[in-house]
Design a protein around this motif. Structure first.
Motif, short mmCIF file in Angstrom:
data_model
loop_
_atom_site.label_atom_id
_atom_site.label_comp_id
_atom_site.label_asym_id
_atom_site.label_seq_id
_atom_site.Cartn_x
_atom_site.Cartn_y
_atom_site.Cartn_z
N GLN A 127 0.81 -1.21 0.00
CA GLN A 127 0.00 0.00 0.00
C GLN A 127 0.85 1.27 0.00
O GLN A 127 0.31 2.37 0.05
N ASP A 128 2.18 1.12 -0.03
CA ASP A 128 3.10 2.26 -0.16
C ASP A 128 3.43 2.50 -1.62
O ASP A 128 3.33 1.59 -2.47
N ALA A 129 3.85 3.70 -1.90
CA ALA A 129 4.36 4.04 -3.24
C ALA A 129 5.41 5.14 -3.09
O ALA A 129 5.36 5.94 -2.14
N SER A 130 6.36 5.17 -4.01
CA SER A 130 7.39 6.22 -3.97
C SER A 130 7.78 6.59 -5.40
O SER A 130 7.57 5.81 -6.34
N ALA A 131 8.36 7.78 -5.51
CA ALA A 131 8.83 8.24 -6.82
C ALA A 131 9.96 9.23 -6.61
O ALA A 131 10.03 9.89 -5.56
N ILE A 184 9.29 11.69 -3.51
CA ILE A 184 7.90 11.60 -3.06
C ILE A 184 7.64 10.21 -2.48
O ILE A 184 8.10 9.20 -3.04
N VAL A 185 6.90 10.15 -1.36
CA VAL A 185 6.41 8.87 -0.82
C VAL A 185 4.94 9.04 -0.44
O VAL A 185 4.49 10.14 -0.08
N ALA A 186 4.21 7.96 -0.56
CA ALA A 186 2.81 7.92 -0.12
C ALA A 186 2.57 6.60 0.58
O ALA A 186 3.06 5.55 0.14
N ASP A 187 1.83 6.66 1.66
CA ASP A 187 1.55 5.46 2.49
C ASP A 187 0.04 5.24 2.52
O ASP A 187 -0.70 5.94 3.21
N GLY A 188 -0.45 4.26 1.74
CA GLY A 188 -1.87 3.93 1.75
C GLY A 188 -2.30 3.38 3.09
O GLY A 188 -1.56 2.64 3.76
N HIS A 189 -3.51 3.74 3.52
CA HIS A 189 -3.97 3.35 4.86
C HIS A 189 -4.21 1.84 4.93
O HIS A 189 -4.78 1.24 4.01
N GLY A 190 -3.79 1.26 6.03
CA GLY A 190 -3.93 -0.19 6.20
C GLY A 190 -5.26 -0.64 6.75
O GLY A 190 -5.49 -1.83 6.94
N SER A 191 -6.18 0.31 7.01
CA SER A 191 -7.49 -0.07 7.54
C SER A 191 -8.23 -0.95 6.54
O SER A 191 -8.11 -0.78 5.32
N SER A 192 -9.05 -1.87 7.05
CA SER A 192 -9.78 -2.79 6.19
C SER A 192 -10.76 -2.05 5.28
O SER A 192 -11.08 -2.53 4.19
#
Length: 664
Positions: free
Chosen positions: A25-29, A40-48
């Motif tokens: 659920q993470d992404a970087s560029a 750049i980094v983004a951390d997608g939420h781990g909630s169900s």
């Protein structure tokens, strides 16, 4: 130009805590152009309920990279040296920097919402099987509220940019931006959002996401000096402006999988030291080794440390001629490692001290409990002694009560026997009275009859006496007349002879009449004594009957008097019997009450004895605990004193090392 001075990098790894079918659920560029270097980094939420956050983070990184690239391409170049024209431009840039950066962020937010909305329409949530695995209220909201559906793509976003004469960064959510300046100092320049705590974070999908973004902006102030601004969330009071002597030499942005791999206490220091060691490795081993190393460490964080998705991106400047700074950084790193060891030693010593204090307090508490138990046992044993004395008193009272009951039972038996005797006597006296009354009636009747017979006899005797006397007189007179005349004489009316006598003698000759009269007189004289004797006898009989009547009447009176006496005695005995019965009942009640009291006392004694047994068992356990606690206390104290000595010695070494570093 920025592309000549800086290089960028970025890595992303999936965390071990995610299941195989859950994407990273993470992404970087990262991007290095002639105008700027971008990370750049983004951390997608781990909630169900954010089961498409991997898409959200990818789109956030992609959109941010495009928006920033367009922005830096269109940003006028700031001169490296101050000119009158630049002064006006600088003031405008400073006053509008937050608005300018806010415009970039607004563009990113708008395009991100448009992108995830387009994705949802192309792949409707209602057809996504993962929707079944979330809480019903969120499921209902996703299905019924189109605007809310973007939350399924929720993600954080952090970016850093290094231009030729300026730099900036922005962030929403958690993760940390760490900056190394050319003077060797390290900072976390983007103000923190207090809403990001533990498992809670702000997000680009929030309705107020624009207001939750924080900013960092810096530029060449004048030759050799620089100005930086920090803009936090409105109302948190974290905005700042500062004059600095050098610009950034390296910028690192990392998702929270990095910081969560280190202790929470002094977390910033651990994160800075991680990046500091990477810089040292970069300078000593080269860029390729640096990339391999940072990729391996990010994977280690994801696999074994935080086990969360990990993204690291950064911008690296030119370290040529920075040998002294690198040496100082190595010293700082060694110092940090020593401080970590010291901190661990210090924590170990403090923990042992705390453990010692805890065990000491527990020992004191156990000892106090032991004393309380001793006191409680003694108190209960005293209560048992008092209860036994009370029971003995009850036993004595019970014996007396039973004796009193037996005595009153005996007294009641005697009274009941007397009562039966008097009741029998009463029956007898009543029978005697009835018999006497019956005999009195008979005797009274007989007396009356005898009296009447006597009276009749007296009347008859008197009558016959009168008749005899009359006849004698008539005879004498008639005889005299016959003697004189020797003729018949008829009685006349003047004669005193009774009519019967006259009738008797009428129609007879004088001689015949005389003979008859003489015979009658003889007969009467013969009958008269018998009649008088009979009169006397009847009178005596009447007197006797009268006396018998008086005697019987007296007997009836006596029997009645005896009955009254017996009645009075029966009432007295009945009253006495009632009194004794009441006394007996009261005595029996006392006996029952005493028996209940004894039973209750026995139960109380048994309960107290059981309690004493339980308390004695607890007391023995506490004695053993006290012994163990005392032994443990001594061991912990020795360990604490040893750890304290080690911490003090290590601190002295660190202080000496600091002094040596200061003289370098």
């Amino acid at each position: 130009m920025a592309g000549k001075e800086y290089r960028s990098f970025g890595v992303t790894h999936k965390g071990a805590k995610h299941e195989e079918d859950v994407p990273c659920q993470d992404a970087s560029a990262h991007l290095t152009s002639r105008d700027a270097a971008i990370a750049i980094v983004a951390d997608g939420h781990g909630s169900s309920r954010c089961f498409r956050s991997d898409i959200g983070s990818e789109k956030a990184v992609e959109i941010a990279q495009n928006a920033i690239s367009a922005f830096v391409s269109n940003t006028p170049k700031l001169p490296s040296e101050m000119t009158p024209q630049f002064i006006d431009r600088r003031e405008t840039l400073v006053s509008e920097s937050k608005i300018i950066l806010g415009g970039v962020v607004r563009e990113i937010i708008d395009k991100w919402f448009a992108a995830v909305t387009k994705d949802e329409k192309e792949h409707p949530l209602k057809d996504d099987q993962r929707l079944e695995g979330i809480v019903q209220k969120y499921k209902d909201r996703y299905l019924n509220d189109e605007d809310y559906r973007c939350h399924v793509y929720g993600t954080t976003l952090m970016a850093a940019v290094m231009g030729e004469n300026y730099w900036f960064g922005f962030q929403v959510g958690d993760g940390k931006c760490v900056v190394l300046y050319e003077d060797g100092s390290w900072e976390l320049p983007i103000p923190w959002d207090d809403k990001c705590t533990f498992n809670t974070t702000t997000s680009i999908c929030d309705d107020d996401s624009l207001s939750r973004f924080r900013y960092w902006f810096g530029f060449n102030n004048e030759k050799g000096t620089y100005t930086e601004y920090g803009y936090g969330v409105h109302g948190e009071g974290k905005d700042y402006v500062r004059e600095i002597k050098s610009r950034p030499l390296a910028i690192f942005v990392g998702s929270d999988g990095v910081e969560d791999s280190y202790p929470r206490i002094d977390n910033d220091k651990y994160v800075i030291n991680f990046y500091r060691n990477r810089v040292v490795s970069l300078v000593e081993s080269g860029y390729d080794t640096f990339n391999e190393e940072i990729d391996g460490l990010a994977k280690r964080f994801a696999d074994r440390e935080s086990t969360d998705d990990v993204s690291i991106a950064g911008i690296i400047g030119d370290f040529t001629g920075k040998e002294a700074m690198i040496k100082a950084m190595k010293h700082d790193s060694e110092k940090h490692e020593a401080e970590i060891i010291y901190s661990e030693k210090r924590r170990d010593a403090d923990e042992k001290k705390d453990a010692y204090e805890t065990v000491r307090k527990r020992t004191e508490a156990v000892t106090a409990n032991q004393r309380q138990l001793e006191s409680r046992i003694a108190s209960i044993e005293g209560e048992i002694t008092a209860l036994n004395a009370k029971k003995a008193s009850f036993d004595s009272a019970l014996i007396k009560g039973k004796s009193d009951v037996e005595a009153s039972d005996c007294e009641m038996s005697k009274l009941q026997s007397k009562l039966h005797e008097f009741e029998s006597e009463k029956v007898k006296s009543e029978q005697e009275k009835r018999t006497a009354d019956a005999r009195v009636i008979i005797a009274d009747d007989e007396a009356k009859k005898a009296k009447k017979v006597s009276e009749n006899a007296e009347k008859d005797s008197s009558k016959k006496s009168n008749t005899l006397r009359t006849k004698k007189e008539a005879y004498s007179k008639l005889f005299n007349e016959l003697s004189k005349t020797n003729s018949s004489v008829q009685p006349n009316a003047n004669q005193t002879v009774s009519i019967q006598v006259v009738k008797t003698f009428l129609g007879s000759s004088p001689e015949e009449r005389i003979v008859k009269l003489r015979n009658e007189i003889k007969r009467l004289e013969t009958e008269l004594p018998n009649l008088q004797a009979q009169v006397v006898a009847t009178q005596q009989n009447a007197e006797a009957k009268k006396r018998e009547f008086s005697t019987l009447r007296q007997q009836s009176v006596d029997a009645q008097q005896r009955t009254r006496q017996v009645d009075a005695e029966i009432k007295r005995i009945e009253q006495e019997l009632r009194t004794v019965k009441i006394q007996n009942r009261n005595q029996r009640d006392v006996v029952i009450q005493l028996q209940d009291e004894i039973a209750a006392t026995d139960r109380n004694i048994s309960s107290k004895q059981a309690e004493v047994s339980k308390l004695q068992a607890e007391y023995e356990t506490l004695k053993e605990q006290t012994k163990k606690q005392t032994d443990t206390l001594a061991q912990i104290k020795a360990a604490w004193e040893k750890a304290e000595a080690e911490a003090v010695a290590l601190n002295a070494t660190i202080q000496n090392s600091h002094c040596e570093g200061d003289t370098m």
